[in-house]
Structure formats: C-alpha cells, structure tokens
Design a protein around this motif. Structure first.
Motif, mmCIF file in Angstrom:
data_model
loop_
_atom_site.group_PDB
_atom_site.id
_atom_site.type_symbol
_atom_site.label_atom_id
_atom_site.label_comp_id
_atom_site.label_asym_id
_atom_site.label_seq_id
_atom_site.Cartn_x
_atom_site.Cartn_y
_atom_site.Cartn_z
ATOM 1 N N UNK A 1 9.253 -6.746 26.853
ATOM 2 C CA UNK A 1 8.592 -7.620 25.891
ATOM 3 C C UNK A 1 9.679 -8.313 25.075
ATOM 4 N N UNK A 2 9.820 -9.627 25.247
ATOM 5 C CA UNK A 2 10.909 -10.337 24.584
ATOM 6 C C UNK A 2 10.496 -10.920 23.244
ATOM 7 N N UNK A 3 9.239 -10.694 22.857
ATOM 8 C CA UNK A 3 8.688 -11.456 21.730
ATOM 9 C C UNK A 3 9.569 -11.475 20.485
ATOM 10 N N UNK B 1 4.505 -10.701 44.566
ATOM 11 C CA UNK B 1 3.489 -10.359 43.572
ATOM 12 C C UNK B 1 4.071 -9.667 42.356
ATOM 13 N N UNK B 2 5.390 -9.756 42.204
ATOM 14 C CA UNK B 2 6.007 -9.205 41.008
ATOM 15 C C UNK B 2 6.017 -10.290 39.918
ATOM 16 N N UNK B 3 5.385 -9.988 38.799
ATOM 17 C CA UNK B 3 5.377 -10.978 37.720
ATOM 18 C C UNK B 3 6.730 -10.961 37.032
ATOM 19 N N UNK B 4 7.373 -12.124 36.966
ATOM 20 C CA UNK B 4 8.683 -12.191 36.319
ATOM 21 C C UNK B 4 8.549 -12.664 34.869
ATOM 22 N N UNK B 5 7.805 -13.748 34.708
ATOM 23 C CA UNK B 5 7.580 -14.238 33.338
ATOM 24 C C UNK B 5 6.097 -14.155 33.041
ATOM 25 N N UNK B 6 5.785 -13.586 31.884
ATOM 26 C CA UNK B 6 4.392 -13.526 31.499
ATOM 27 C C UNK B 6 4.275 -13.975 30.052
ATOM 28 N N UNK B 7 3.545 -15.065 29.867
ATOM 29 C CA UNK B 7 3.363 -15.611 28.528
ATOM 30 C C UNK B 7 1.913 -15.414 28.146
ATOM 31 N N UNK B 8 1.687 -14.807 26.982
ATOM 32 C CA UNK B 8 0.306 -14.575 26.568
ATOM 33 C C UNK B 8 0.045 -15.144 25.193
#
Ligand SMILES: Nc1ncnc2c1ncn2[C@@H]1O[C@H](COP(=O)(O)OP(=O)(O)OP(=O)(O)O)[C@@H](O)[C@H]1O
Ligand SMILES: Nc1ncnc2c1ncn2[C@@H]1O[C@H](COP(=O)(O)OP(=O)(O)OP(=O)(O)O)[C@@H](O)[C@H]1O
Ligand SMILES: [Mg+2]
Ligand SMILES: [Mg+2]
Lengths: 364, 501, 420, 341
Positions: free
Chosen positions: B317-319, B251-258
């Motif tokens: 945050x890689x944005x 349940x660890x989020x590795x990639x999150x794209x929003x």
C-alpha cells in the motif's frame, strides 16, 4: 585541444573583466581630479607582510559568507539574510564562549555549534515562513536583517560589559582562545587557525553538492523545481534544509576572527560581510573553487585600498566601484563565453551522424 | 494562371553546423489549403518562421502576391497579411483573451470596447465560443488553439500558417478545426499547414509539398497519392504502425488504484473516485481530451500532488508514501512535458541519468553519487536506444526533442521497473524514434511490465494498449477493447457523447 | 458552419475579473470600515497620535521613497526584468537630486535625480537585456557601484560647496508645499475635536491640505499614472506582455528589447525619484548612504503588493505608517497592538465564515495574544519600537493568504529570434 | 565677530575654503602628525572635522606636517590596525586616531612603536595593561549637554523639550543624561521626550529622514526645543525645526552647527553643545612638540574648555549668565552631572 582552448577562454574572461573594471575606475578617478596612475600602482604593488596576513584572514571570512549565500543560490533561494544570520550567530557564539561553560577546546567547539545553530535558526524563520505560509524569502530575510541588528543591539546595550563608552560580551578565557599561525614577524600578525573552517566548509560544499544525492537533489531543484519534484524531491523540505544550511554556514562567518583575535563581540565585530558574500558568491558563479578566487580578489582589493588615502589621497570608496564593475563585467564575459560554448556544442551535436539534415549530406 | 499567394525561391538557412533549409522552393496558390509534410527536423518550422519574419534567410527570395518582399521582423510579415499559428502556443496565460488578441494590433480597433466587439464578432462568425474577458490560463488546449487562429484572423491575415495545429487535439476537435479552415478558405484565405498526421493531410489539402533533409523534394497530388507513397517520400522508408502483439497480460495485479480523488487549491474536484487496475504484462491506455484529469491522475499516482484514496503497487500500500519512495519501489515515469518534468536541460546527460533514479545503485551508492556507474549506464542507454549525441557530457538542452525523449525512455526502462507511467511517449518525435520507442515498451511488457499509457494519439493508444479507459472530467467513464474500438468511438466517449447516449 | 466541441476543461478559477462598478463600491465600504476600526481603536486606547494630522503626514512622507522604489520595481518586473538594483538606483538619485538642486533649484533637481536613476537603469538594462546576464547578479553589482560611485562623487563634488562636505550637502531648496488655507484649517480644527470617525477623516484631509510637500501629490499621481499606463494603454499591454511571454509578444510584432529597455530605464527613474524624495522632502539634505536599505524595502513592498501599483502602494504605506509611528511616538505603537488584535479577530470571523478553520484558529490565537499584550502592558519597550515596521511586515505576510503571482517570464532570459 | 564665540577659541567651521586642513601644503619642521579619521574623514562637518581643525592649528602654530587616512564602513578590525601601522611606519608622531572604534587597534599596535605617541579621541583601554605611549582623549559630553539642557529648559515656553539620539549606545546616552539633568535642574517638571533612531545600526547617524520625522513628532507633541546627538541625521532635525515654524528650536551638537547651517536653519538653532576635539587634538600635538606626550586618560571637561556651548546667532545671549552659573557649579563640583540616564 578544444579543452585547452576552453580553459584559456575561461581564464581570459575574468582577467579581461578585471582589466576593464580597473580601466573604468581609473577613468572615474582621473575625471574627478585624482591620479589614476597612483591608483593602479598602489593596487598592484606587492602587499606588505601584514597585509598578506590580513588578506588571508579576510578571505576566509568572505569565503564563508559567500558559501552561505551560494548554497541558497544553487537552489534558487535568495537568502539576503546572511548579514542578520551571522550577526545573531556571532553574538550568541561570543556569549557562549565568554561564559566558558566548557573548558578549553570543548568551549570552542561548543561555541561553534551554538553559532551554527543560531545562524540556522535565524534563517530557519525565513524557511518556515516560506514553507508554511508561502512568504518570499527575499522579503522575510530583508526584514529579519533589520530585526537582528536591533535585537543584538538591545542585548549588548542591556547585558553587555561596559568598555569605555561601548559595550561588549565577556571575553573568552585564554584557554579557549585559538592561537594562529605567524608566518612573518609578530607585528605582521597571525593567520587565524579557524580560517580552516573556510577550507573545511568549501571542501564540504563541493563534496556535498557534487558528490552526494542530497547535493544532486539540491542542484536539481535549483535548475528545475518541476523536474526535481517529479524525480521525488520534497521541495518544501529541501527549501527548509537549504536555508538551515545556509544560515548554519553564515553562523560560522565571524568565528575565525572571534577566536583568533577579537575574543569578544563588541566594537571589533565586522559588519557588512553578508552583503559582500552575496556579490562574491555571484562573482564565483556559486561554485566552491571560483568563489575562493573571488573572495581572495575582494579581500585583496579591500586591503590594498586602505593605502589609497594615505599614499595618494584617493577616497577608499572608489574600490567599491571597481568591485561592482568587476562583478558585472565578469558575468558579462562569462555570458559571452557561454553563448560561444553553446554554439560550439550545438555544432558538435549537428556534426554527429544523423539521418536528418546534416551538413555533408545536404551540401553533397 | 493567377499569381501565387506565396512563392519561395531558393531559400537557405544555416544554423551553426546545421543547414536547416537548403534550396527550398514552394508555390502556394491563393485560396487553397496547402499542406507541408516531412520528418522531424526536416526544416518545416524553420521555413515557416522565415516566411513569418521571425528568422532571416541566408539566401533566397520571398514573393507575396507577386511582390518580392524582405522581412526582418514579424511585423513586416503581418503587414503583408501573413499570420502564423506556432507549433507551441504563443499565449500569455496571465492576460485575457482580448489582451492576447489585440497585443501588437492595437491600431486596428484599439484595446477597448471596439476591439472586444470585433473579437466577439469573429468568435461568433466561426463558432469559436471565446469570451474576450477570461484569462487565457483558464482555457483548455482546443480553446487555445482557436484563440491562436482568432489572433491571426483579427489581424486580417489572408495567408495563414498553421504549424502542427492538430498535435494536441482529439478527432472531433480536429474535425471542428478543419471545418473552420474550410470556412476560411471559402472566404478567400490561403492556408498553409504542417502536420505529421497523413490522413488529415490527404483529407483537407488542395496541394502538398514534402520536405526532406532541409529541402523540398516533391509536390504530390493529394487526390492521387496514397499515405504509403507520401510516407516514402518523406522518410524514404515505410510507415511503421503500432500494431499490438499477442497479449501478455497476466492475472497478477501490479497497480491498483482505489477511489483516488484529488481536490485542488480552489476546492474543485479534479479526480473523482478513480478505480483502476493494471496487471503485469498489461498496457492500459487512458484516452481523454487534454485537461480532463489525466495529468493529475499520473501526478496523483506518483504523489506529486496530494490525493485521497489508496494506491497499491504489487502487494504494498503506497498511499502514505512520498514520490521518491514510490519511484524507488519500481515506478518508471515518462513525463508528458519532458522539458519541465523529465530533464535538467543544463546538466550533462550522465547527470540526467541520475534524475529520478537516485535510489538505483548505478546512480547512487549509500548517498554518494556513483559517477562511474551513472556514466557507464548512460553510455549503455545512448547505445541501446540510439540516442544521437556527441557524448554523455553533452548538455541535455543541446539534443533534439526526439533524442531527449529516447534518452528518457531508456532511463525509465532501466532498473527493471514494475510499473511504467508513460505520458505521450512519442509526442513530437520523428517516425524512426517513434517506432523504436514502441518496440521498447512492447518488449518490457513482454517481460512483465505493467504500463499506464496516456496519449493524445489515438492510433498509438489503440495500437499499444490491452485495454483503454476513457477519462472525462476527472472520472473514468468507459472501458474499450482496442481490438474493436475505432478512433471515432473513442473520440465520442472522450467528449462526453457516450455519456449522454 | 462548425461544431464547437464541448470544452471538457475545469471550471475557471474563481477570480475572473468582472463588474468593476461593484468592486469600487466594495472598496469604499472597505475604506470606511477600516476608518471606523482605526477610529474605535483610537477612542478606546486614547492614543490620538495613531491618526493625528502629523502622523499621517509623516507616514505619507516616509511612504513616498519606498513607494517610488516599489513602483520602479513594478515597471521593471512587469516587463520581465527583476530589479534588485533599486537600492543602487535610489542612491544615485540622492546624489543627482542634491547636485542639480544645489545649482539649479528643486525642479531641475527632480530631473537630475531622474537622470541619475536612469543611468542606473540603463546599466541594468544593458547587462540584463543586451547581455542576458542574470538579473540578480546585475542588480547586486549595481547596488555596489551605486554606493561606491555616490560616496566618491559626493567627496569629489560636494566638499567645497556651501553647506557641503565630503559626505553631505545640506540646506537645499525644497520643492513647494501645498496649502489650502480655509479647508486645511477647518479640517485641522475638526481633527482636533477627536470625534469618532469624523475627526479621523478630517485628519486625513488636514494632512493633505496643510503644508504637505507637493511631491506627495506627485507620487500619488505616479501611482495612478503607472496603473493607467500599464493596464489601460497599448504601451502598457505590450510592456506587460514582455513580462508574461516575450516570445509570444515577439511573434506579434512587439519589439521586446525596446520595451524591456524602456521599462528598466523608467524603473531607474522612479527609484531615482525615490532618492529625490529622501533628499528634499524627507529632509532637506544629502548624506552619503542615506537610503539605508529603502530600495530593498521597496522591492519587498512590490512583491508584497503582488507586482501591482496599488498593491505596492498599500504595502509601502503600511511600512511607512508603522515606521513613522515608531519614530514619532512609542505610546501609539502600543495602541497599534490593539489595532492588530482587532484586525486579526475580524479576519478570524471572515475566515470562519469561509469555512477555513485552520487559518481562523491561527488568526484567533495570534489576535488574542496581541490583545493580551495590549491589555497587560503599558508600552512597547522603546528599544523594540524600532522593529515595528519589520515585524509588522512579517506578520502581515505570515498571516495573509498568499496569492502572489509574479509575471510569468520575470527573471527569465530572453533572446530575439528564438520564438516558435 | 568675537561675540559669536562664548567659550573662547576659534570657530569650528572647517571645510569651507581656506580654513580647511590641507596636509599637502604643510611643510613646516614641527611634529609629523598622522591622523586616522573615523568613517567620513575630513569634511564630515562633525568630529572628524573638529580633529582636523586641531591639526590645522598645529600646522599653523607649530609648523606641523600631516598625513591623513580614513576608515570605510564595515571595514575589518585589521584594516584599522593596518592604517595605524602605515602611519607609524611612515614615522609619524603623534598619531591621532579619531573615534573609539580605534581603541582596540591602538592597543594592539602601540606596544610595537614605543617611541610614537598615540592619541585616541573618545578612546578607552580595552585591557588591563596600561600603555605608556597611548592617551585617551575623553570628553565630558554630559557636562556640555547639561549646559544646553539648561538653555533649553530656560528658553522653553512649553515646558516640553526633546532629545534625538542617533544610536542607543553608552556614548550617546551620556548626551541624553546630561541634557536631562540640565533641563531638570532648571525646571524639575519639564517634560522630556527621548528617542533613539537605531538600537545599534550606525545608519542612525546617517538618516536625516528619520531625524526629521522624529523631531517633527516631538514638536507636534508639544516640544519647542529639540537637542540632537545623531550626526548626519541632525540635518533632518534642523529641517523639522524650520518647518515647525517660529518659536521652535533645535540644538546642535559637537561643533557650532549654526556656522554651517543655511540661513533659514540658523534662525532655529538655539545653540550647540561643543565638544572641542580640536582643542584635544592640538593639545596632544603640542604635548609631543614639547617632548611631554600625553598619556592615559585625558578628560576634556568644562574646566579645560573641553566642552561647552555656542552662542552663535545670539539666541542665548540673554541667559548666558544663568548657563555660566551652572557651568561654574559643575566646575566647582557642586553639581555632578550623571553620565547615564
Ligand atoms: N534556433 C536554432 N538553432 C540551431 N539549430 C536550429 C534552430 N532551429 C532549428 N534548427 C535546426 O534546424 C533543423 C530544422 O528544424 P525545424 O524546426 O525546422 O524542423 P521541423 O521540420 O519543424 O521539425 P518538427 O517536425 O519536429 O517540427 C533542426 O534539425 C535543427 O537542427
Ligand atoms: N532556440 C534554439 N536555440 C538553440 N538550439 C535550438 C533552438 N531550437 C532548436 N534548437 C536545436 O534544434 C535541434 C532540434 O530542434 P527541433 O525543435 O527541431 O527538435 P524537435 O525534434 O522538433 O523537438 P521538439 O519536438 O521538442 O520540438 C536541437 O538540436 C536543438 O538544439
Ligand atoms: Mg517544427
Ligand atoms: Mg592596554
């Protein structure tokens, strides 16, 4: 064994190409009524001491010019503007050194820095236009060459010191002139100390391109821009930086001559090295060591050809034919070798054991 | 018995060091669909190129409709009524559909109005829906595929060769294509097609020929042979399948794209508010018809193209990050086009180890290339991933596609990435390599790797993924559970059928 | 019979070629608008020289050699061969033009120049097509060989001729001129009236009808010829396909080598004709090295003209015009500043209407700068006038939106039998 | 005919047939002359040729022998030095270096060969140490240009003349300055259009197309006579005069260009400014022959017939009186001709 054979082929190719181009040139000379045997014997006679010195000096200038072009070529940038860049830089460097803001050696270093900066800046215009406006560097550098010769001409005509019916910059003070190395008697002249710049630039070129991440990125971009971008290279930044480096090296081209013998920018400025450099870089396949040999070859041919009119009444221009054909013949020879090698490599791959269609299995 | 449309006897073709074809015998009855199957490098394409006159055989005879012929250029083959659709598209992007079609066949109907009418007529007859005056660059893959067939039909080819025409198509497109082929067959054309997808082969072929190691090894009857038997004939082993192991999703989020949005230079919206999360140990598959934004999604996540929205990796945050920084943060990338994005073809393998990994100690130390490290690690990859190469000094170009792919997979899984973006990781590679690549991905997933998987092969997608998202016109339009979904459902969603329903 | 799967691809880019009729109408408007602009600038600045008959003629003559080189570039590069060797081929052409004209008159001279250019083309073709040598390397080598060979040939063959020397051959017979008596005179008279628009148009007509070399018409014809051959004929389609995707062309039965050879040789011929123009129209004499980099400028014009004949013609004309202008009259160069300013401000408005604020601001800023320069000065320093064509080119390139597209396979090596 | 020659001496028509210098045929026992040409060498129809004419005269009159060498475009300074040394090592004396580009090289080489006399056409001493075996053969181009300026202003009906310079250098500016002064001396209100083809690129001397475009522009804007000092580009200036039609003239430079022009061009070449490099070259050789080699700056001006104007074609025959009148004033110092515009 194959390694040895490969080296032998790699050496044989350019040699054959040189022989071929001399043969063609001889033919041209013979047809137009000259003596080919004179041409060959003059070209191959051992150069006089002073010519050896000149060859060494010219090699360093041509080599720097070729490096400047090669940096661009390695990343698929066609910097035709080396000619304009080193002209601007030579003028600026001479002006700075002549003004003698700094004492002695500091003045030399300062002038070198100025020259590098000006060369880089002139190339940087092309870089900026390409990166921000997408202007092909081929066009912009052609235009910048023409603009450079007009600007330097204007500056020297307007602010230069009168010398006879020509103009020049202020001579650099004696303390900042760089004495050379005199291998023979005085009349044979000196090998310019700053010719070492060429050696330094060559070693740096090799080191940076082959041993550093930056060089890797540069080569990768040259080989495949798309792959480089995917690998994280910022291709715009790379374009800009590469053109700056190219221009910076171009800035150094005339410096050995300036500090070694000319001492000011004027009638002794040697034009045209930028175009020679392009040919030499291509002849040396844009690699540091081969370019050195190519530069040496061009310098040798140039210096030896000086005797053609005096001793055999053959026009010096003929040497250009030789040089052009050498460039063409060498690359053709290399191309043939490359194809041969590629096939050999495919053979090796095919002979590696694989479950597919290998020679033994199928023929078994 | 009627004369064969095509008869190949004792064909042999040698390349330096490789015998691509050897003692090949093939008979094709007129008016049939004949399938040619075999593993990667079995010599299928080579044989077809010989039949089409691109390459000359070293030995053997070609007989067309009972007449023995010799081809030295494709024109000779075209004159005999043969047409070929190549494995890779043979189209000029900057020319129009019409120009691509009439090229080389200008004598038939000229290049003007008559030719245009003819192109329209063929397009209408087969329902291709191609406008003669648009530039090819604006066509999607399916349209290109149809254009390739149109080119062949325009020349009045009676014998049509199709080399892996379905590799890039989704099921509905494949169905449409086969419907077209059947139509052609009914009109008396002879069709010869190559495919790795055995279901398709069994579904449409009237006859099958199997090739192995450069030669023809059998002609099983399609009405009685099973998939398994066919596979055994091809590779001598059983067909592997990408079955999913037990879930390892954490349940660890590795990639999150929003809200990832991409607008291209023409002002068109390519990606439209994509929201996507991938957990550690999870494989998320993206299904979609090519050209719906999956390529751009990958390039957006990697910052190869500018986007709006946020991309987070782990806690970061890689944005605002550039591509290099993102990759250095632990993103592995198996590109969809290995030649364009994955390799320096004219550099040795060990240098290719450095490509995209210049932040890893084994490749680069303090800005200096770590030659020893890179070479050693390349050796490791070659061993561990069974890359068939004479050595790590070999140019990447000299490796076969499958081996190039294995090297890339090995490279991208080294350095313990936390996220792997895998686009078509097994496209065009042979069965053995395919299985190995699947195993490697599964193993990394077990170790906690998050994977974004893009594939046109729905079986692969279903077999590997923990979750499947469907992308359509730049938007994610549906989520599916791979344990329950069928390729048909997916295909429907991918083409927008779901949306309307 | 079959279902067509809905194409889920992106909408096509906005530039699908449509409605040729509407396009030519737009062209007419554009030309008229430009004429009006030039005319206004002339009237406002009082610099009648900016489009006088003489200026237009000089501009045409300065344009032709560059344009021919550029057309040569179009031919080669459309077939996928980069031709940096245009300069060398042009130089060869100058010698051919001089030699053959001396002995056989200007028409045979034309053939001679073409022939020598073709020799350069053949060399380039052998190197790049047969041996797969890098196109740049071959081109650079060709330039060196061309310069050397011509210097040498001139010395060997012109030395003892009448009007000849080791570096020159002057007093050659030139190709005939076109004169349309009453039209030419009427147009000239009208042009001298300096009326708004009417005189400007008349000047153009007068320039074309008052003893202008027939070569100008021939070159214009070659532009149309090139466009027609490359875009309207089977031959051209095949040739272009070799520059876009030679493997595809090969699989459709096109003999790619043949087309590349033809294209590169024609390219050499055009460059050679450029040399002819220089020797016999731009002046009437051969001087070693008289191309002075015009081959490179032609190359630039071809790129700038987006690898198209009319684009190349536009770019070459801009260069030729500014060059002729600065050579003829420094005052008119000053008036050019106003023209540039006006053009930029018009573009600013156009950009704004398209919602492109970034470029609009840029254009406005540069436009205002030019306007200020024009208003605050009386002349462009004569020392800098010589830079006009180069600076103008850079300016246009820097400010123009760059949608240049070179042929997809341009410069890439191609070998037969590797398709598929 | 002798009436073709105004300022004495033979014509400058070298290069055609028997008049050309042929060093391989010279075998006298006079001075052994080494001649280092500027780019172009013998046959350039310009000052290299003029120098050759001087040497030829020495061969004929003094039994001199000779060896020729020539420069290439963009060569290194060291190449010029090397050329001089080769000639010096070959025992030549004097060594004629044609063009100011040799100034530095001669200054470097001459001290090593104290017994050899060097002569640099248009040359100058680049440093403060005088060299006692070097002579700098300078010309008062402004004076010759003044005379053709007089001719132009006198002949001009439009009151409008032009000057085309190859490169905007001090040397060429001397021509402009003299021409302008001469024209103004005759007609203070005369309009003079001036254009340099290049700021510093030597291709300005090699670009007939630019020469023609420029001169045509001047004719279009009212000039009826254009004087050029632009080397090979001058061919374009002549062509422009031809195309401009009757009543339009060009003025040649350095040598009597009427002699080498085609028939149609001859009808438009009013006169030429003569720069007698041949006189200077012969002077230098004969001085060595007499054992009194020239040293230091030698000025070839009107007084010594070092510059002048030509009358070939006979177009200025009616005004030679006026022109010669000005010449006398210059010789006597009544008029000093400026050397910079
Ligand atoms: N141009 C070539 N030069 C050298 N070897 C080649 C060439 N083309 C093919 N080969 C060799 O021939 C063998 C057969 O290749 P081919 O392309 O026919 O295989 P295939 O059956 O079509 O494979 P795939 O299923 O991957 O398309 C390959 O293993 C390759 O080694
Ligand atoms: N045109 C070519 N020139 C040289 N070698 C070739 C060529 N085409 C193929 N090969 C060789 O054939 C071998 C395999 O090629 P092939 O195309 O059959 O592989 P593949 O596995 O099908 O790859 P891909 O999936 O990328 O098409 C490689 O070793 C390659 O070097
Ligand atoms: Mg295949
Ligand atoms: Mg001195």
């Amino acid at each position: 064994m194959t390694r040895l054979r490969n080296i032998a082929i790699a050496l044989a190719a350019p040699l054959l190409a040189i022989v071929f181009s001399l043969a063609v040139t001889s033919l041209v000379i013979q047809i137009s009524g000259g003596s080919a045997s004179d041409f060959i014997s003059i070209l191959f006679s051992w150069p006089a001491d002073r010519l050896l010195v000149n060859i060494a000096n010219q090699t360093s200038l041509i080599y720097l010019s070729a490096l400047a072009a090669a940096v661009g070529f390695r990343m698929n940038l066609f910097n035709i503007g080396v000619e304009g860049q080193y002209r601007m830089a030579a003028y600026a460097g001479a002006l700075f050194a002549g003004a003698a803001f700094l004492p002695g050696a500091l003045n030399v270093i300062g002038a070198l820095l100025v020259a590098v900066a000006v060369g880089a800046a002139w190339a940087g215009i092309a870089g900026l236009l390409r990166v921000t406006r997408g202007v092909s560097e081929v066009i912009s550098t052609i235009m910048l060459n023409a603009i450079a010769i007009t600007i330097t001409g204007y500056l020297i005509n307007t602010y230069g010191i009168k010398a006879g019916d020509s103009r020049r910059t202020e001579a650099i003070p004696e303390s900042s002139q760089v004495p050379g190395w005199q291998p023979f008697d005085k009349a044979a002249g000196e090998v310019w100390t700053l010719g070492l710049l060429a050696v330094i630039a060559g070693v740096s070129f090799w080191l940076v391109l082959n041993k550093t991440r930056f060089g890797f990125d540069l080569r990768a971009t040259g080989q495949s821009e798309s792959a480089a971008i995917a690998s994280g290279v910022n291709s715009k930044k790379m374009t800009m930086v590469t053109l700056l480096i190219s221009g910076g090296i171009a800035g150094l081209i005339w410096m050995p001559s300036l500090f070694g013998s000319a001492h000011y920018y004027g009638t002794t400025f040697q034009a045209g090295l930028g175009f020679t450099g392009i040919a030499v870089a291509l002849l040396g396949r844009n690699r540091a060591l081969p370019i050195a040999f190519a530069a040496l070859l061009f310098a040798y041919l140039n210096e030896q050809s000086n005797r053609l009119t005096i001793e055999a009444g053959i026009s010096v221009e003929v040497i250009q034919i030789t040089q052009g054909i050498i460039v063409l013949a060498v690359v053709i020879a290399y191309e043939l070798v490359r194809r041969y090698r590629l096939r050999a490599e495919e053979r090796e791959v095919a002979q590696a054991p694989r479950p597919g269609a290998t020679t033994e299995e199928v023929s078994a | 018995m009627t004369t064969s449309a095509v008869e190949l006897r004792g064909i042999e073709k040698r390349f330096p060091g490789v015998i691509a074809n050897h003692d090949v015998n093939l008979q094709i009855a007129p008016g049939t669909v004949h399938a040619l199957v075999g593993e990667n490098g079995a010599g299928k394409s080579t044989l077809m190129k010989i039949l089409y006159g691109v390459q000359k055989p070293d030995a053997g005879t070609i007989t067309i409709n009972g007449e023995t012929v010799e081809f030295s250029t494709p024109s000779d083959a075209i004159a005999q009524g043969i047409g070929m659709v190549f494995q890779h598209f043979m189209l000029a992007d900057n020319l129009t559909v019409l120009e691509n079609v009439v090229l080389g066949a200008e004598k038939l109907h000229g290049t003007g109005a008559k030719a245009r009418a003819e192109v329209r007529a063929i397009s209408d007859r087969f329902g291709f829906g191609l406008d003669p005056d648009v530039l090819v660059e604006s066509l999607g893959v399916a349209a290109r595929q149809r254009l390739e067939i149109l080119k062949v039909l325009y020349r009045g080819a009676k014998i049509i060769i199709l080399d892996e025409p379905t590799a890039v198509l989704v099921p509905q497109e494949v169905d449409a294509l086969f419907a077209n082929l059947n139509g052609l067959k009914e009109q008396g054309h002879t069709l010869l097609f190559i495919s790795h997808k055995l279901d398709e082969v069994l579904a449409v072929a009237d006859a099958i020929t199997v090739m192995r190691r450069g030669t023809t090894v059998g002609d099983p009857d399609p009405s009685s042979v099973t998939k398994r038997q066919l596979a055994e004939l091809m590779v001598g082993t059983e067909l592997p399948s990408p079955a999913t192991d037990e879930s390892t999703v954490t349940d660890v989020v590795q990639l999150s794209v929003e809200q990832l949005t991409m607008i291209d230079e023409f002002g068109r919206t390519i990606l439209d508010g994509i929201d996507l999360q991938i957990h550690r140990g999870e494989v998320v598959g993206i299904a979609g018809v090519e050209g719906n934004g999956q390529t751009e999604l990958v390039e957006g996540i990697l910052a190869m193209r500018p986007t709006q929205g946020t991309v987070r990796l782990g806690g970061d945050d890689m944005s605002g990050w550039a591509t290099r920084k993102r990759r250095a943060a632990g993103v592995g990338y198996i590109p969809e086009d290995r030649h364009r994005h994955g390799l320096l073809l004219d550099s040795p393998l060990w240098e290719n180890r450095i490509l995209g990994h210049a932040y890893e100690e084994v490749a680069v130390k303090r800005g200096w290339i770590n030659r020893g490290g890179a070479r050693q690690d390349s050796e490791r990859i070659v061993d561990q991933y069974d890359v068939r190469t004479p050595g790590i000094d070999t140019m990447a170009r000299a490796l076969s596609g499958g081996n190039q792919q294995k090297f890339i997979v090995g490279r991208e899984l080294s350095g313990e990435p936390s996220l792997l973006i895998a686009a078509h990781p097994t496209r065009g590679v042979d069965v053995g390599a395919q299985a190995a690549i699947w195993d490697q991905i599964k193993e990394a997933r077990r170790a906690g790797l998050a994977v974004l998987l893009i594939s046109a092969d729905l079986d692969e997608l279903i077999g590997l993924s923990d979750r499947i998202e469907v992308i359509l016109r730049g938007r994610l339009v549906g989520t599916f559970d791979p344990r329950t979904v069928t390729p048909q459902d997916l295909g429907e969603a991918m083409t927008g059928g779901q949306e309307e329903a | 019979m079959s279902t067509v799967v809905p194409e889920a691809t992106m909408p096509p880019p906005p530039s699908t070629p449509t409605a040729a009729a509407g396009r030519s109408y737009r062209w007419l408007l554009l030309v008229l608008g430009f004429l009006a602009l030039v005319s206004s600038v002339r009237v406002v600045s009082g610099a009648n020289e900016i489009d006088s008959v003489g200026t237009i003629q000089a501009a045409l003559i300065a344009t032709c050699p560059i344009l021919l080189a550029a057309l040569g570039g179009v031919w080669a590069e459309r077939a996928g061969i980069v031709n940096i060797g245009l300069e060398g081929q042009m130089i060869l052409g100058t010698w051919g033009a001089a030699y053959f004209t001396y002995y056989y008159g200007p028409w045979v001279g034309l053939i001679g120049a073409a022939l020598l250019g073709a020799v350069g083309g053949i060399l380039h073709a052998i190197a790049t097509v047969t041996f797969g040598v890098d196109h740049i390397v071959s081109g650079v080598a060709l330039n060196i060989i061309g310069a050397g060979a011509v210097a040498f040939l001139a010395e060997a063959y012109f030395r003892d001729l009448d009007g000849g020397g080791i570096k020159q051959l002057t007093g050659l017979e030139t190709p005939p001129k076109v004169d349309i008596p009453w039209l030419g005179e009427a147009a000239s008279d009208l042009a001298d009236k300096h009326w708004f628009m009417i005189s400007d148009f008349a000047a153009l007509i007068a320039a074309l009808t008052n003893s202008i070399s027939i070569m100008v018409y021939i070159v214009a014809g070659l532009v149309f010829f090139t466009a027609w051959v490359l875009w309207k004929t089977t031959f051209g389609l095949r040739l272009r396909s070799c520059g876009e995707n030679p493997q595809a062309a090969e699989t459709l039965g096109v003999n790619v080598y043949l087309f590349k050879y033809v294209a590169v040789i024609v390219s050499g011929v055009f460059a050679g004709l450029g040399g002819y123009m220089l020797v016999l129209v731009s002046s009437s004499g051969f001087v070693t090295g008289q191309t002075g980099g015009r081959g490179y400028i032609g190359l630039a014009a071809m790129i700038f003209g987006n690898w198209r004949p009319f684009g190349a013609a536009g770019a070459a004309t801009m260069f030729g015009y500014t060059d002729a202008m600065q050579l003829r009259n420094a005052d008119a160069v000053h008036a050019l500043l106003l023209l540039v300013a006006a053009l930029l401000l018009i573009f600013t408005v156009l950009r704004l209407r398209k919602g492109d604020r970034k470029n609009a601001v840029l254009f406005a800023a540069v436009g205002v700068a030019f306007l200020a320069w024009f208003l605050l000065s009386d002349e462009v320093p004569r020392e800098f006038a010589g830079m006009t064509p180069y600076v103008a080119t850079l300016l246009v390139l820097a400010l123009g939106t760059q949608r240049l597209r070179m042929p997809a396979a341009d410069g890439k090596p191609y070998r037969k039998g590797e398709a598929g | 005919g002798s009436d073709d020659d105004s300022d004495g001496g033979d014509d400058n028509n070298a290069g055609s047939g028997g008049n050309a210098l042929d060093c391989s045929a010279a075998d006298g026992d006079g001075p052994k002359v080494g001649i280092a040409y500027d780019v172009g060498g013998q046959g350039d129809k310009s000052f290299n040729d003029a120098a050759a004419v001087g040497v030829k005269k020495a061969v004929d009159d003094l039994g001199a022998t000779c060896t020729e060498a020539e420069a290439t475009d963009g060569e290194a300074e060291s190449a010029r030095e090397d050329r001089l040394r080769q000639l010096a090592d070959g025992g030549h004396n004097p060594i004629l270096a044609v063009g100011f580009l040799y100034s530095e090289a001669v200054n470097k080489v001459a001290p090593d060969y104290p017994d050899i006399s060097f002569d640099v056409v248009d040359g100058f001493d680049p440093d403060d140490e005088a060299n006692d075996n070097v002579a700098y053969l300078g010309f008062a181009e402004e004076q010759g240009s003044f005379l053709v300026g007089v001719a132009a202003a006198t002949k001009s009906e439009a009151g409008n003349v032009g000057f085309v310079g190859g490169v905007n250098s001090d040397l060429i500016k001397k021509f402009e300055a003299g021409f302008t002064a001469g024209a103004k001396a005759v007609n203070p209100d005369i309009e003079i259009q001036v254009k340099y083809l290049q700021e510093s690129d030597p291709k300005g001397f090699n670009d007939p197309a630019a020469g023609k475009a420029t001169a045509t522009g001047m004719y279009d804007q009212g000039a009826d006579i254009v004087y050029h000092a632009s080397g090979g580009s001058g061919a374009g200036v002549f062509q422009a005069a031809v195309e401009a039609g009757d009543g339009k003239w060009a003025i040649g430079v350095d040598s009597d260009q009427w002699q080498t022009a085609s028939e149609t061009e001859q009808a438009h070449i009013l006169t030429s400014m003569l720069k007698r490099v041949d006189v200077a070259a012969f002077d230098a050789i004969s001085a060595v022959d007499k054992g009194e080699p020239l040293v230091s700056y030698q000025v070839y001006d009107l007084k010594v017939d070092g510059v002048g104007y030509s009358t070939s074609g006979g177009f200025v025959d009616d005004i030679t009186g006026d022109i010669d009148g000005y010449a006398d004033q210059i010789k006597s110092g009544e008029i000093t001709v400026p050397t910079a515009p």
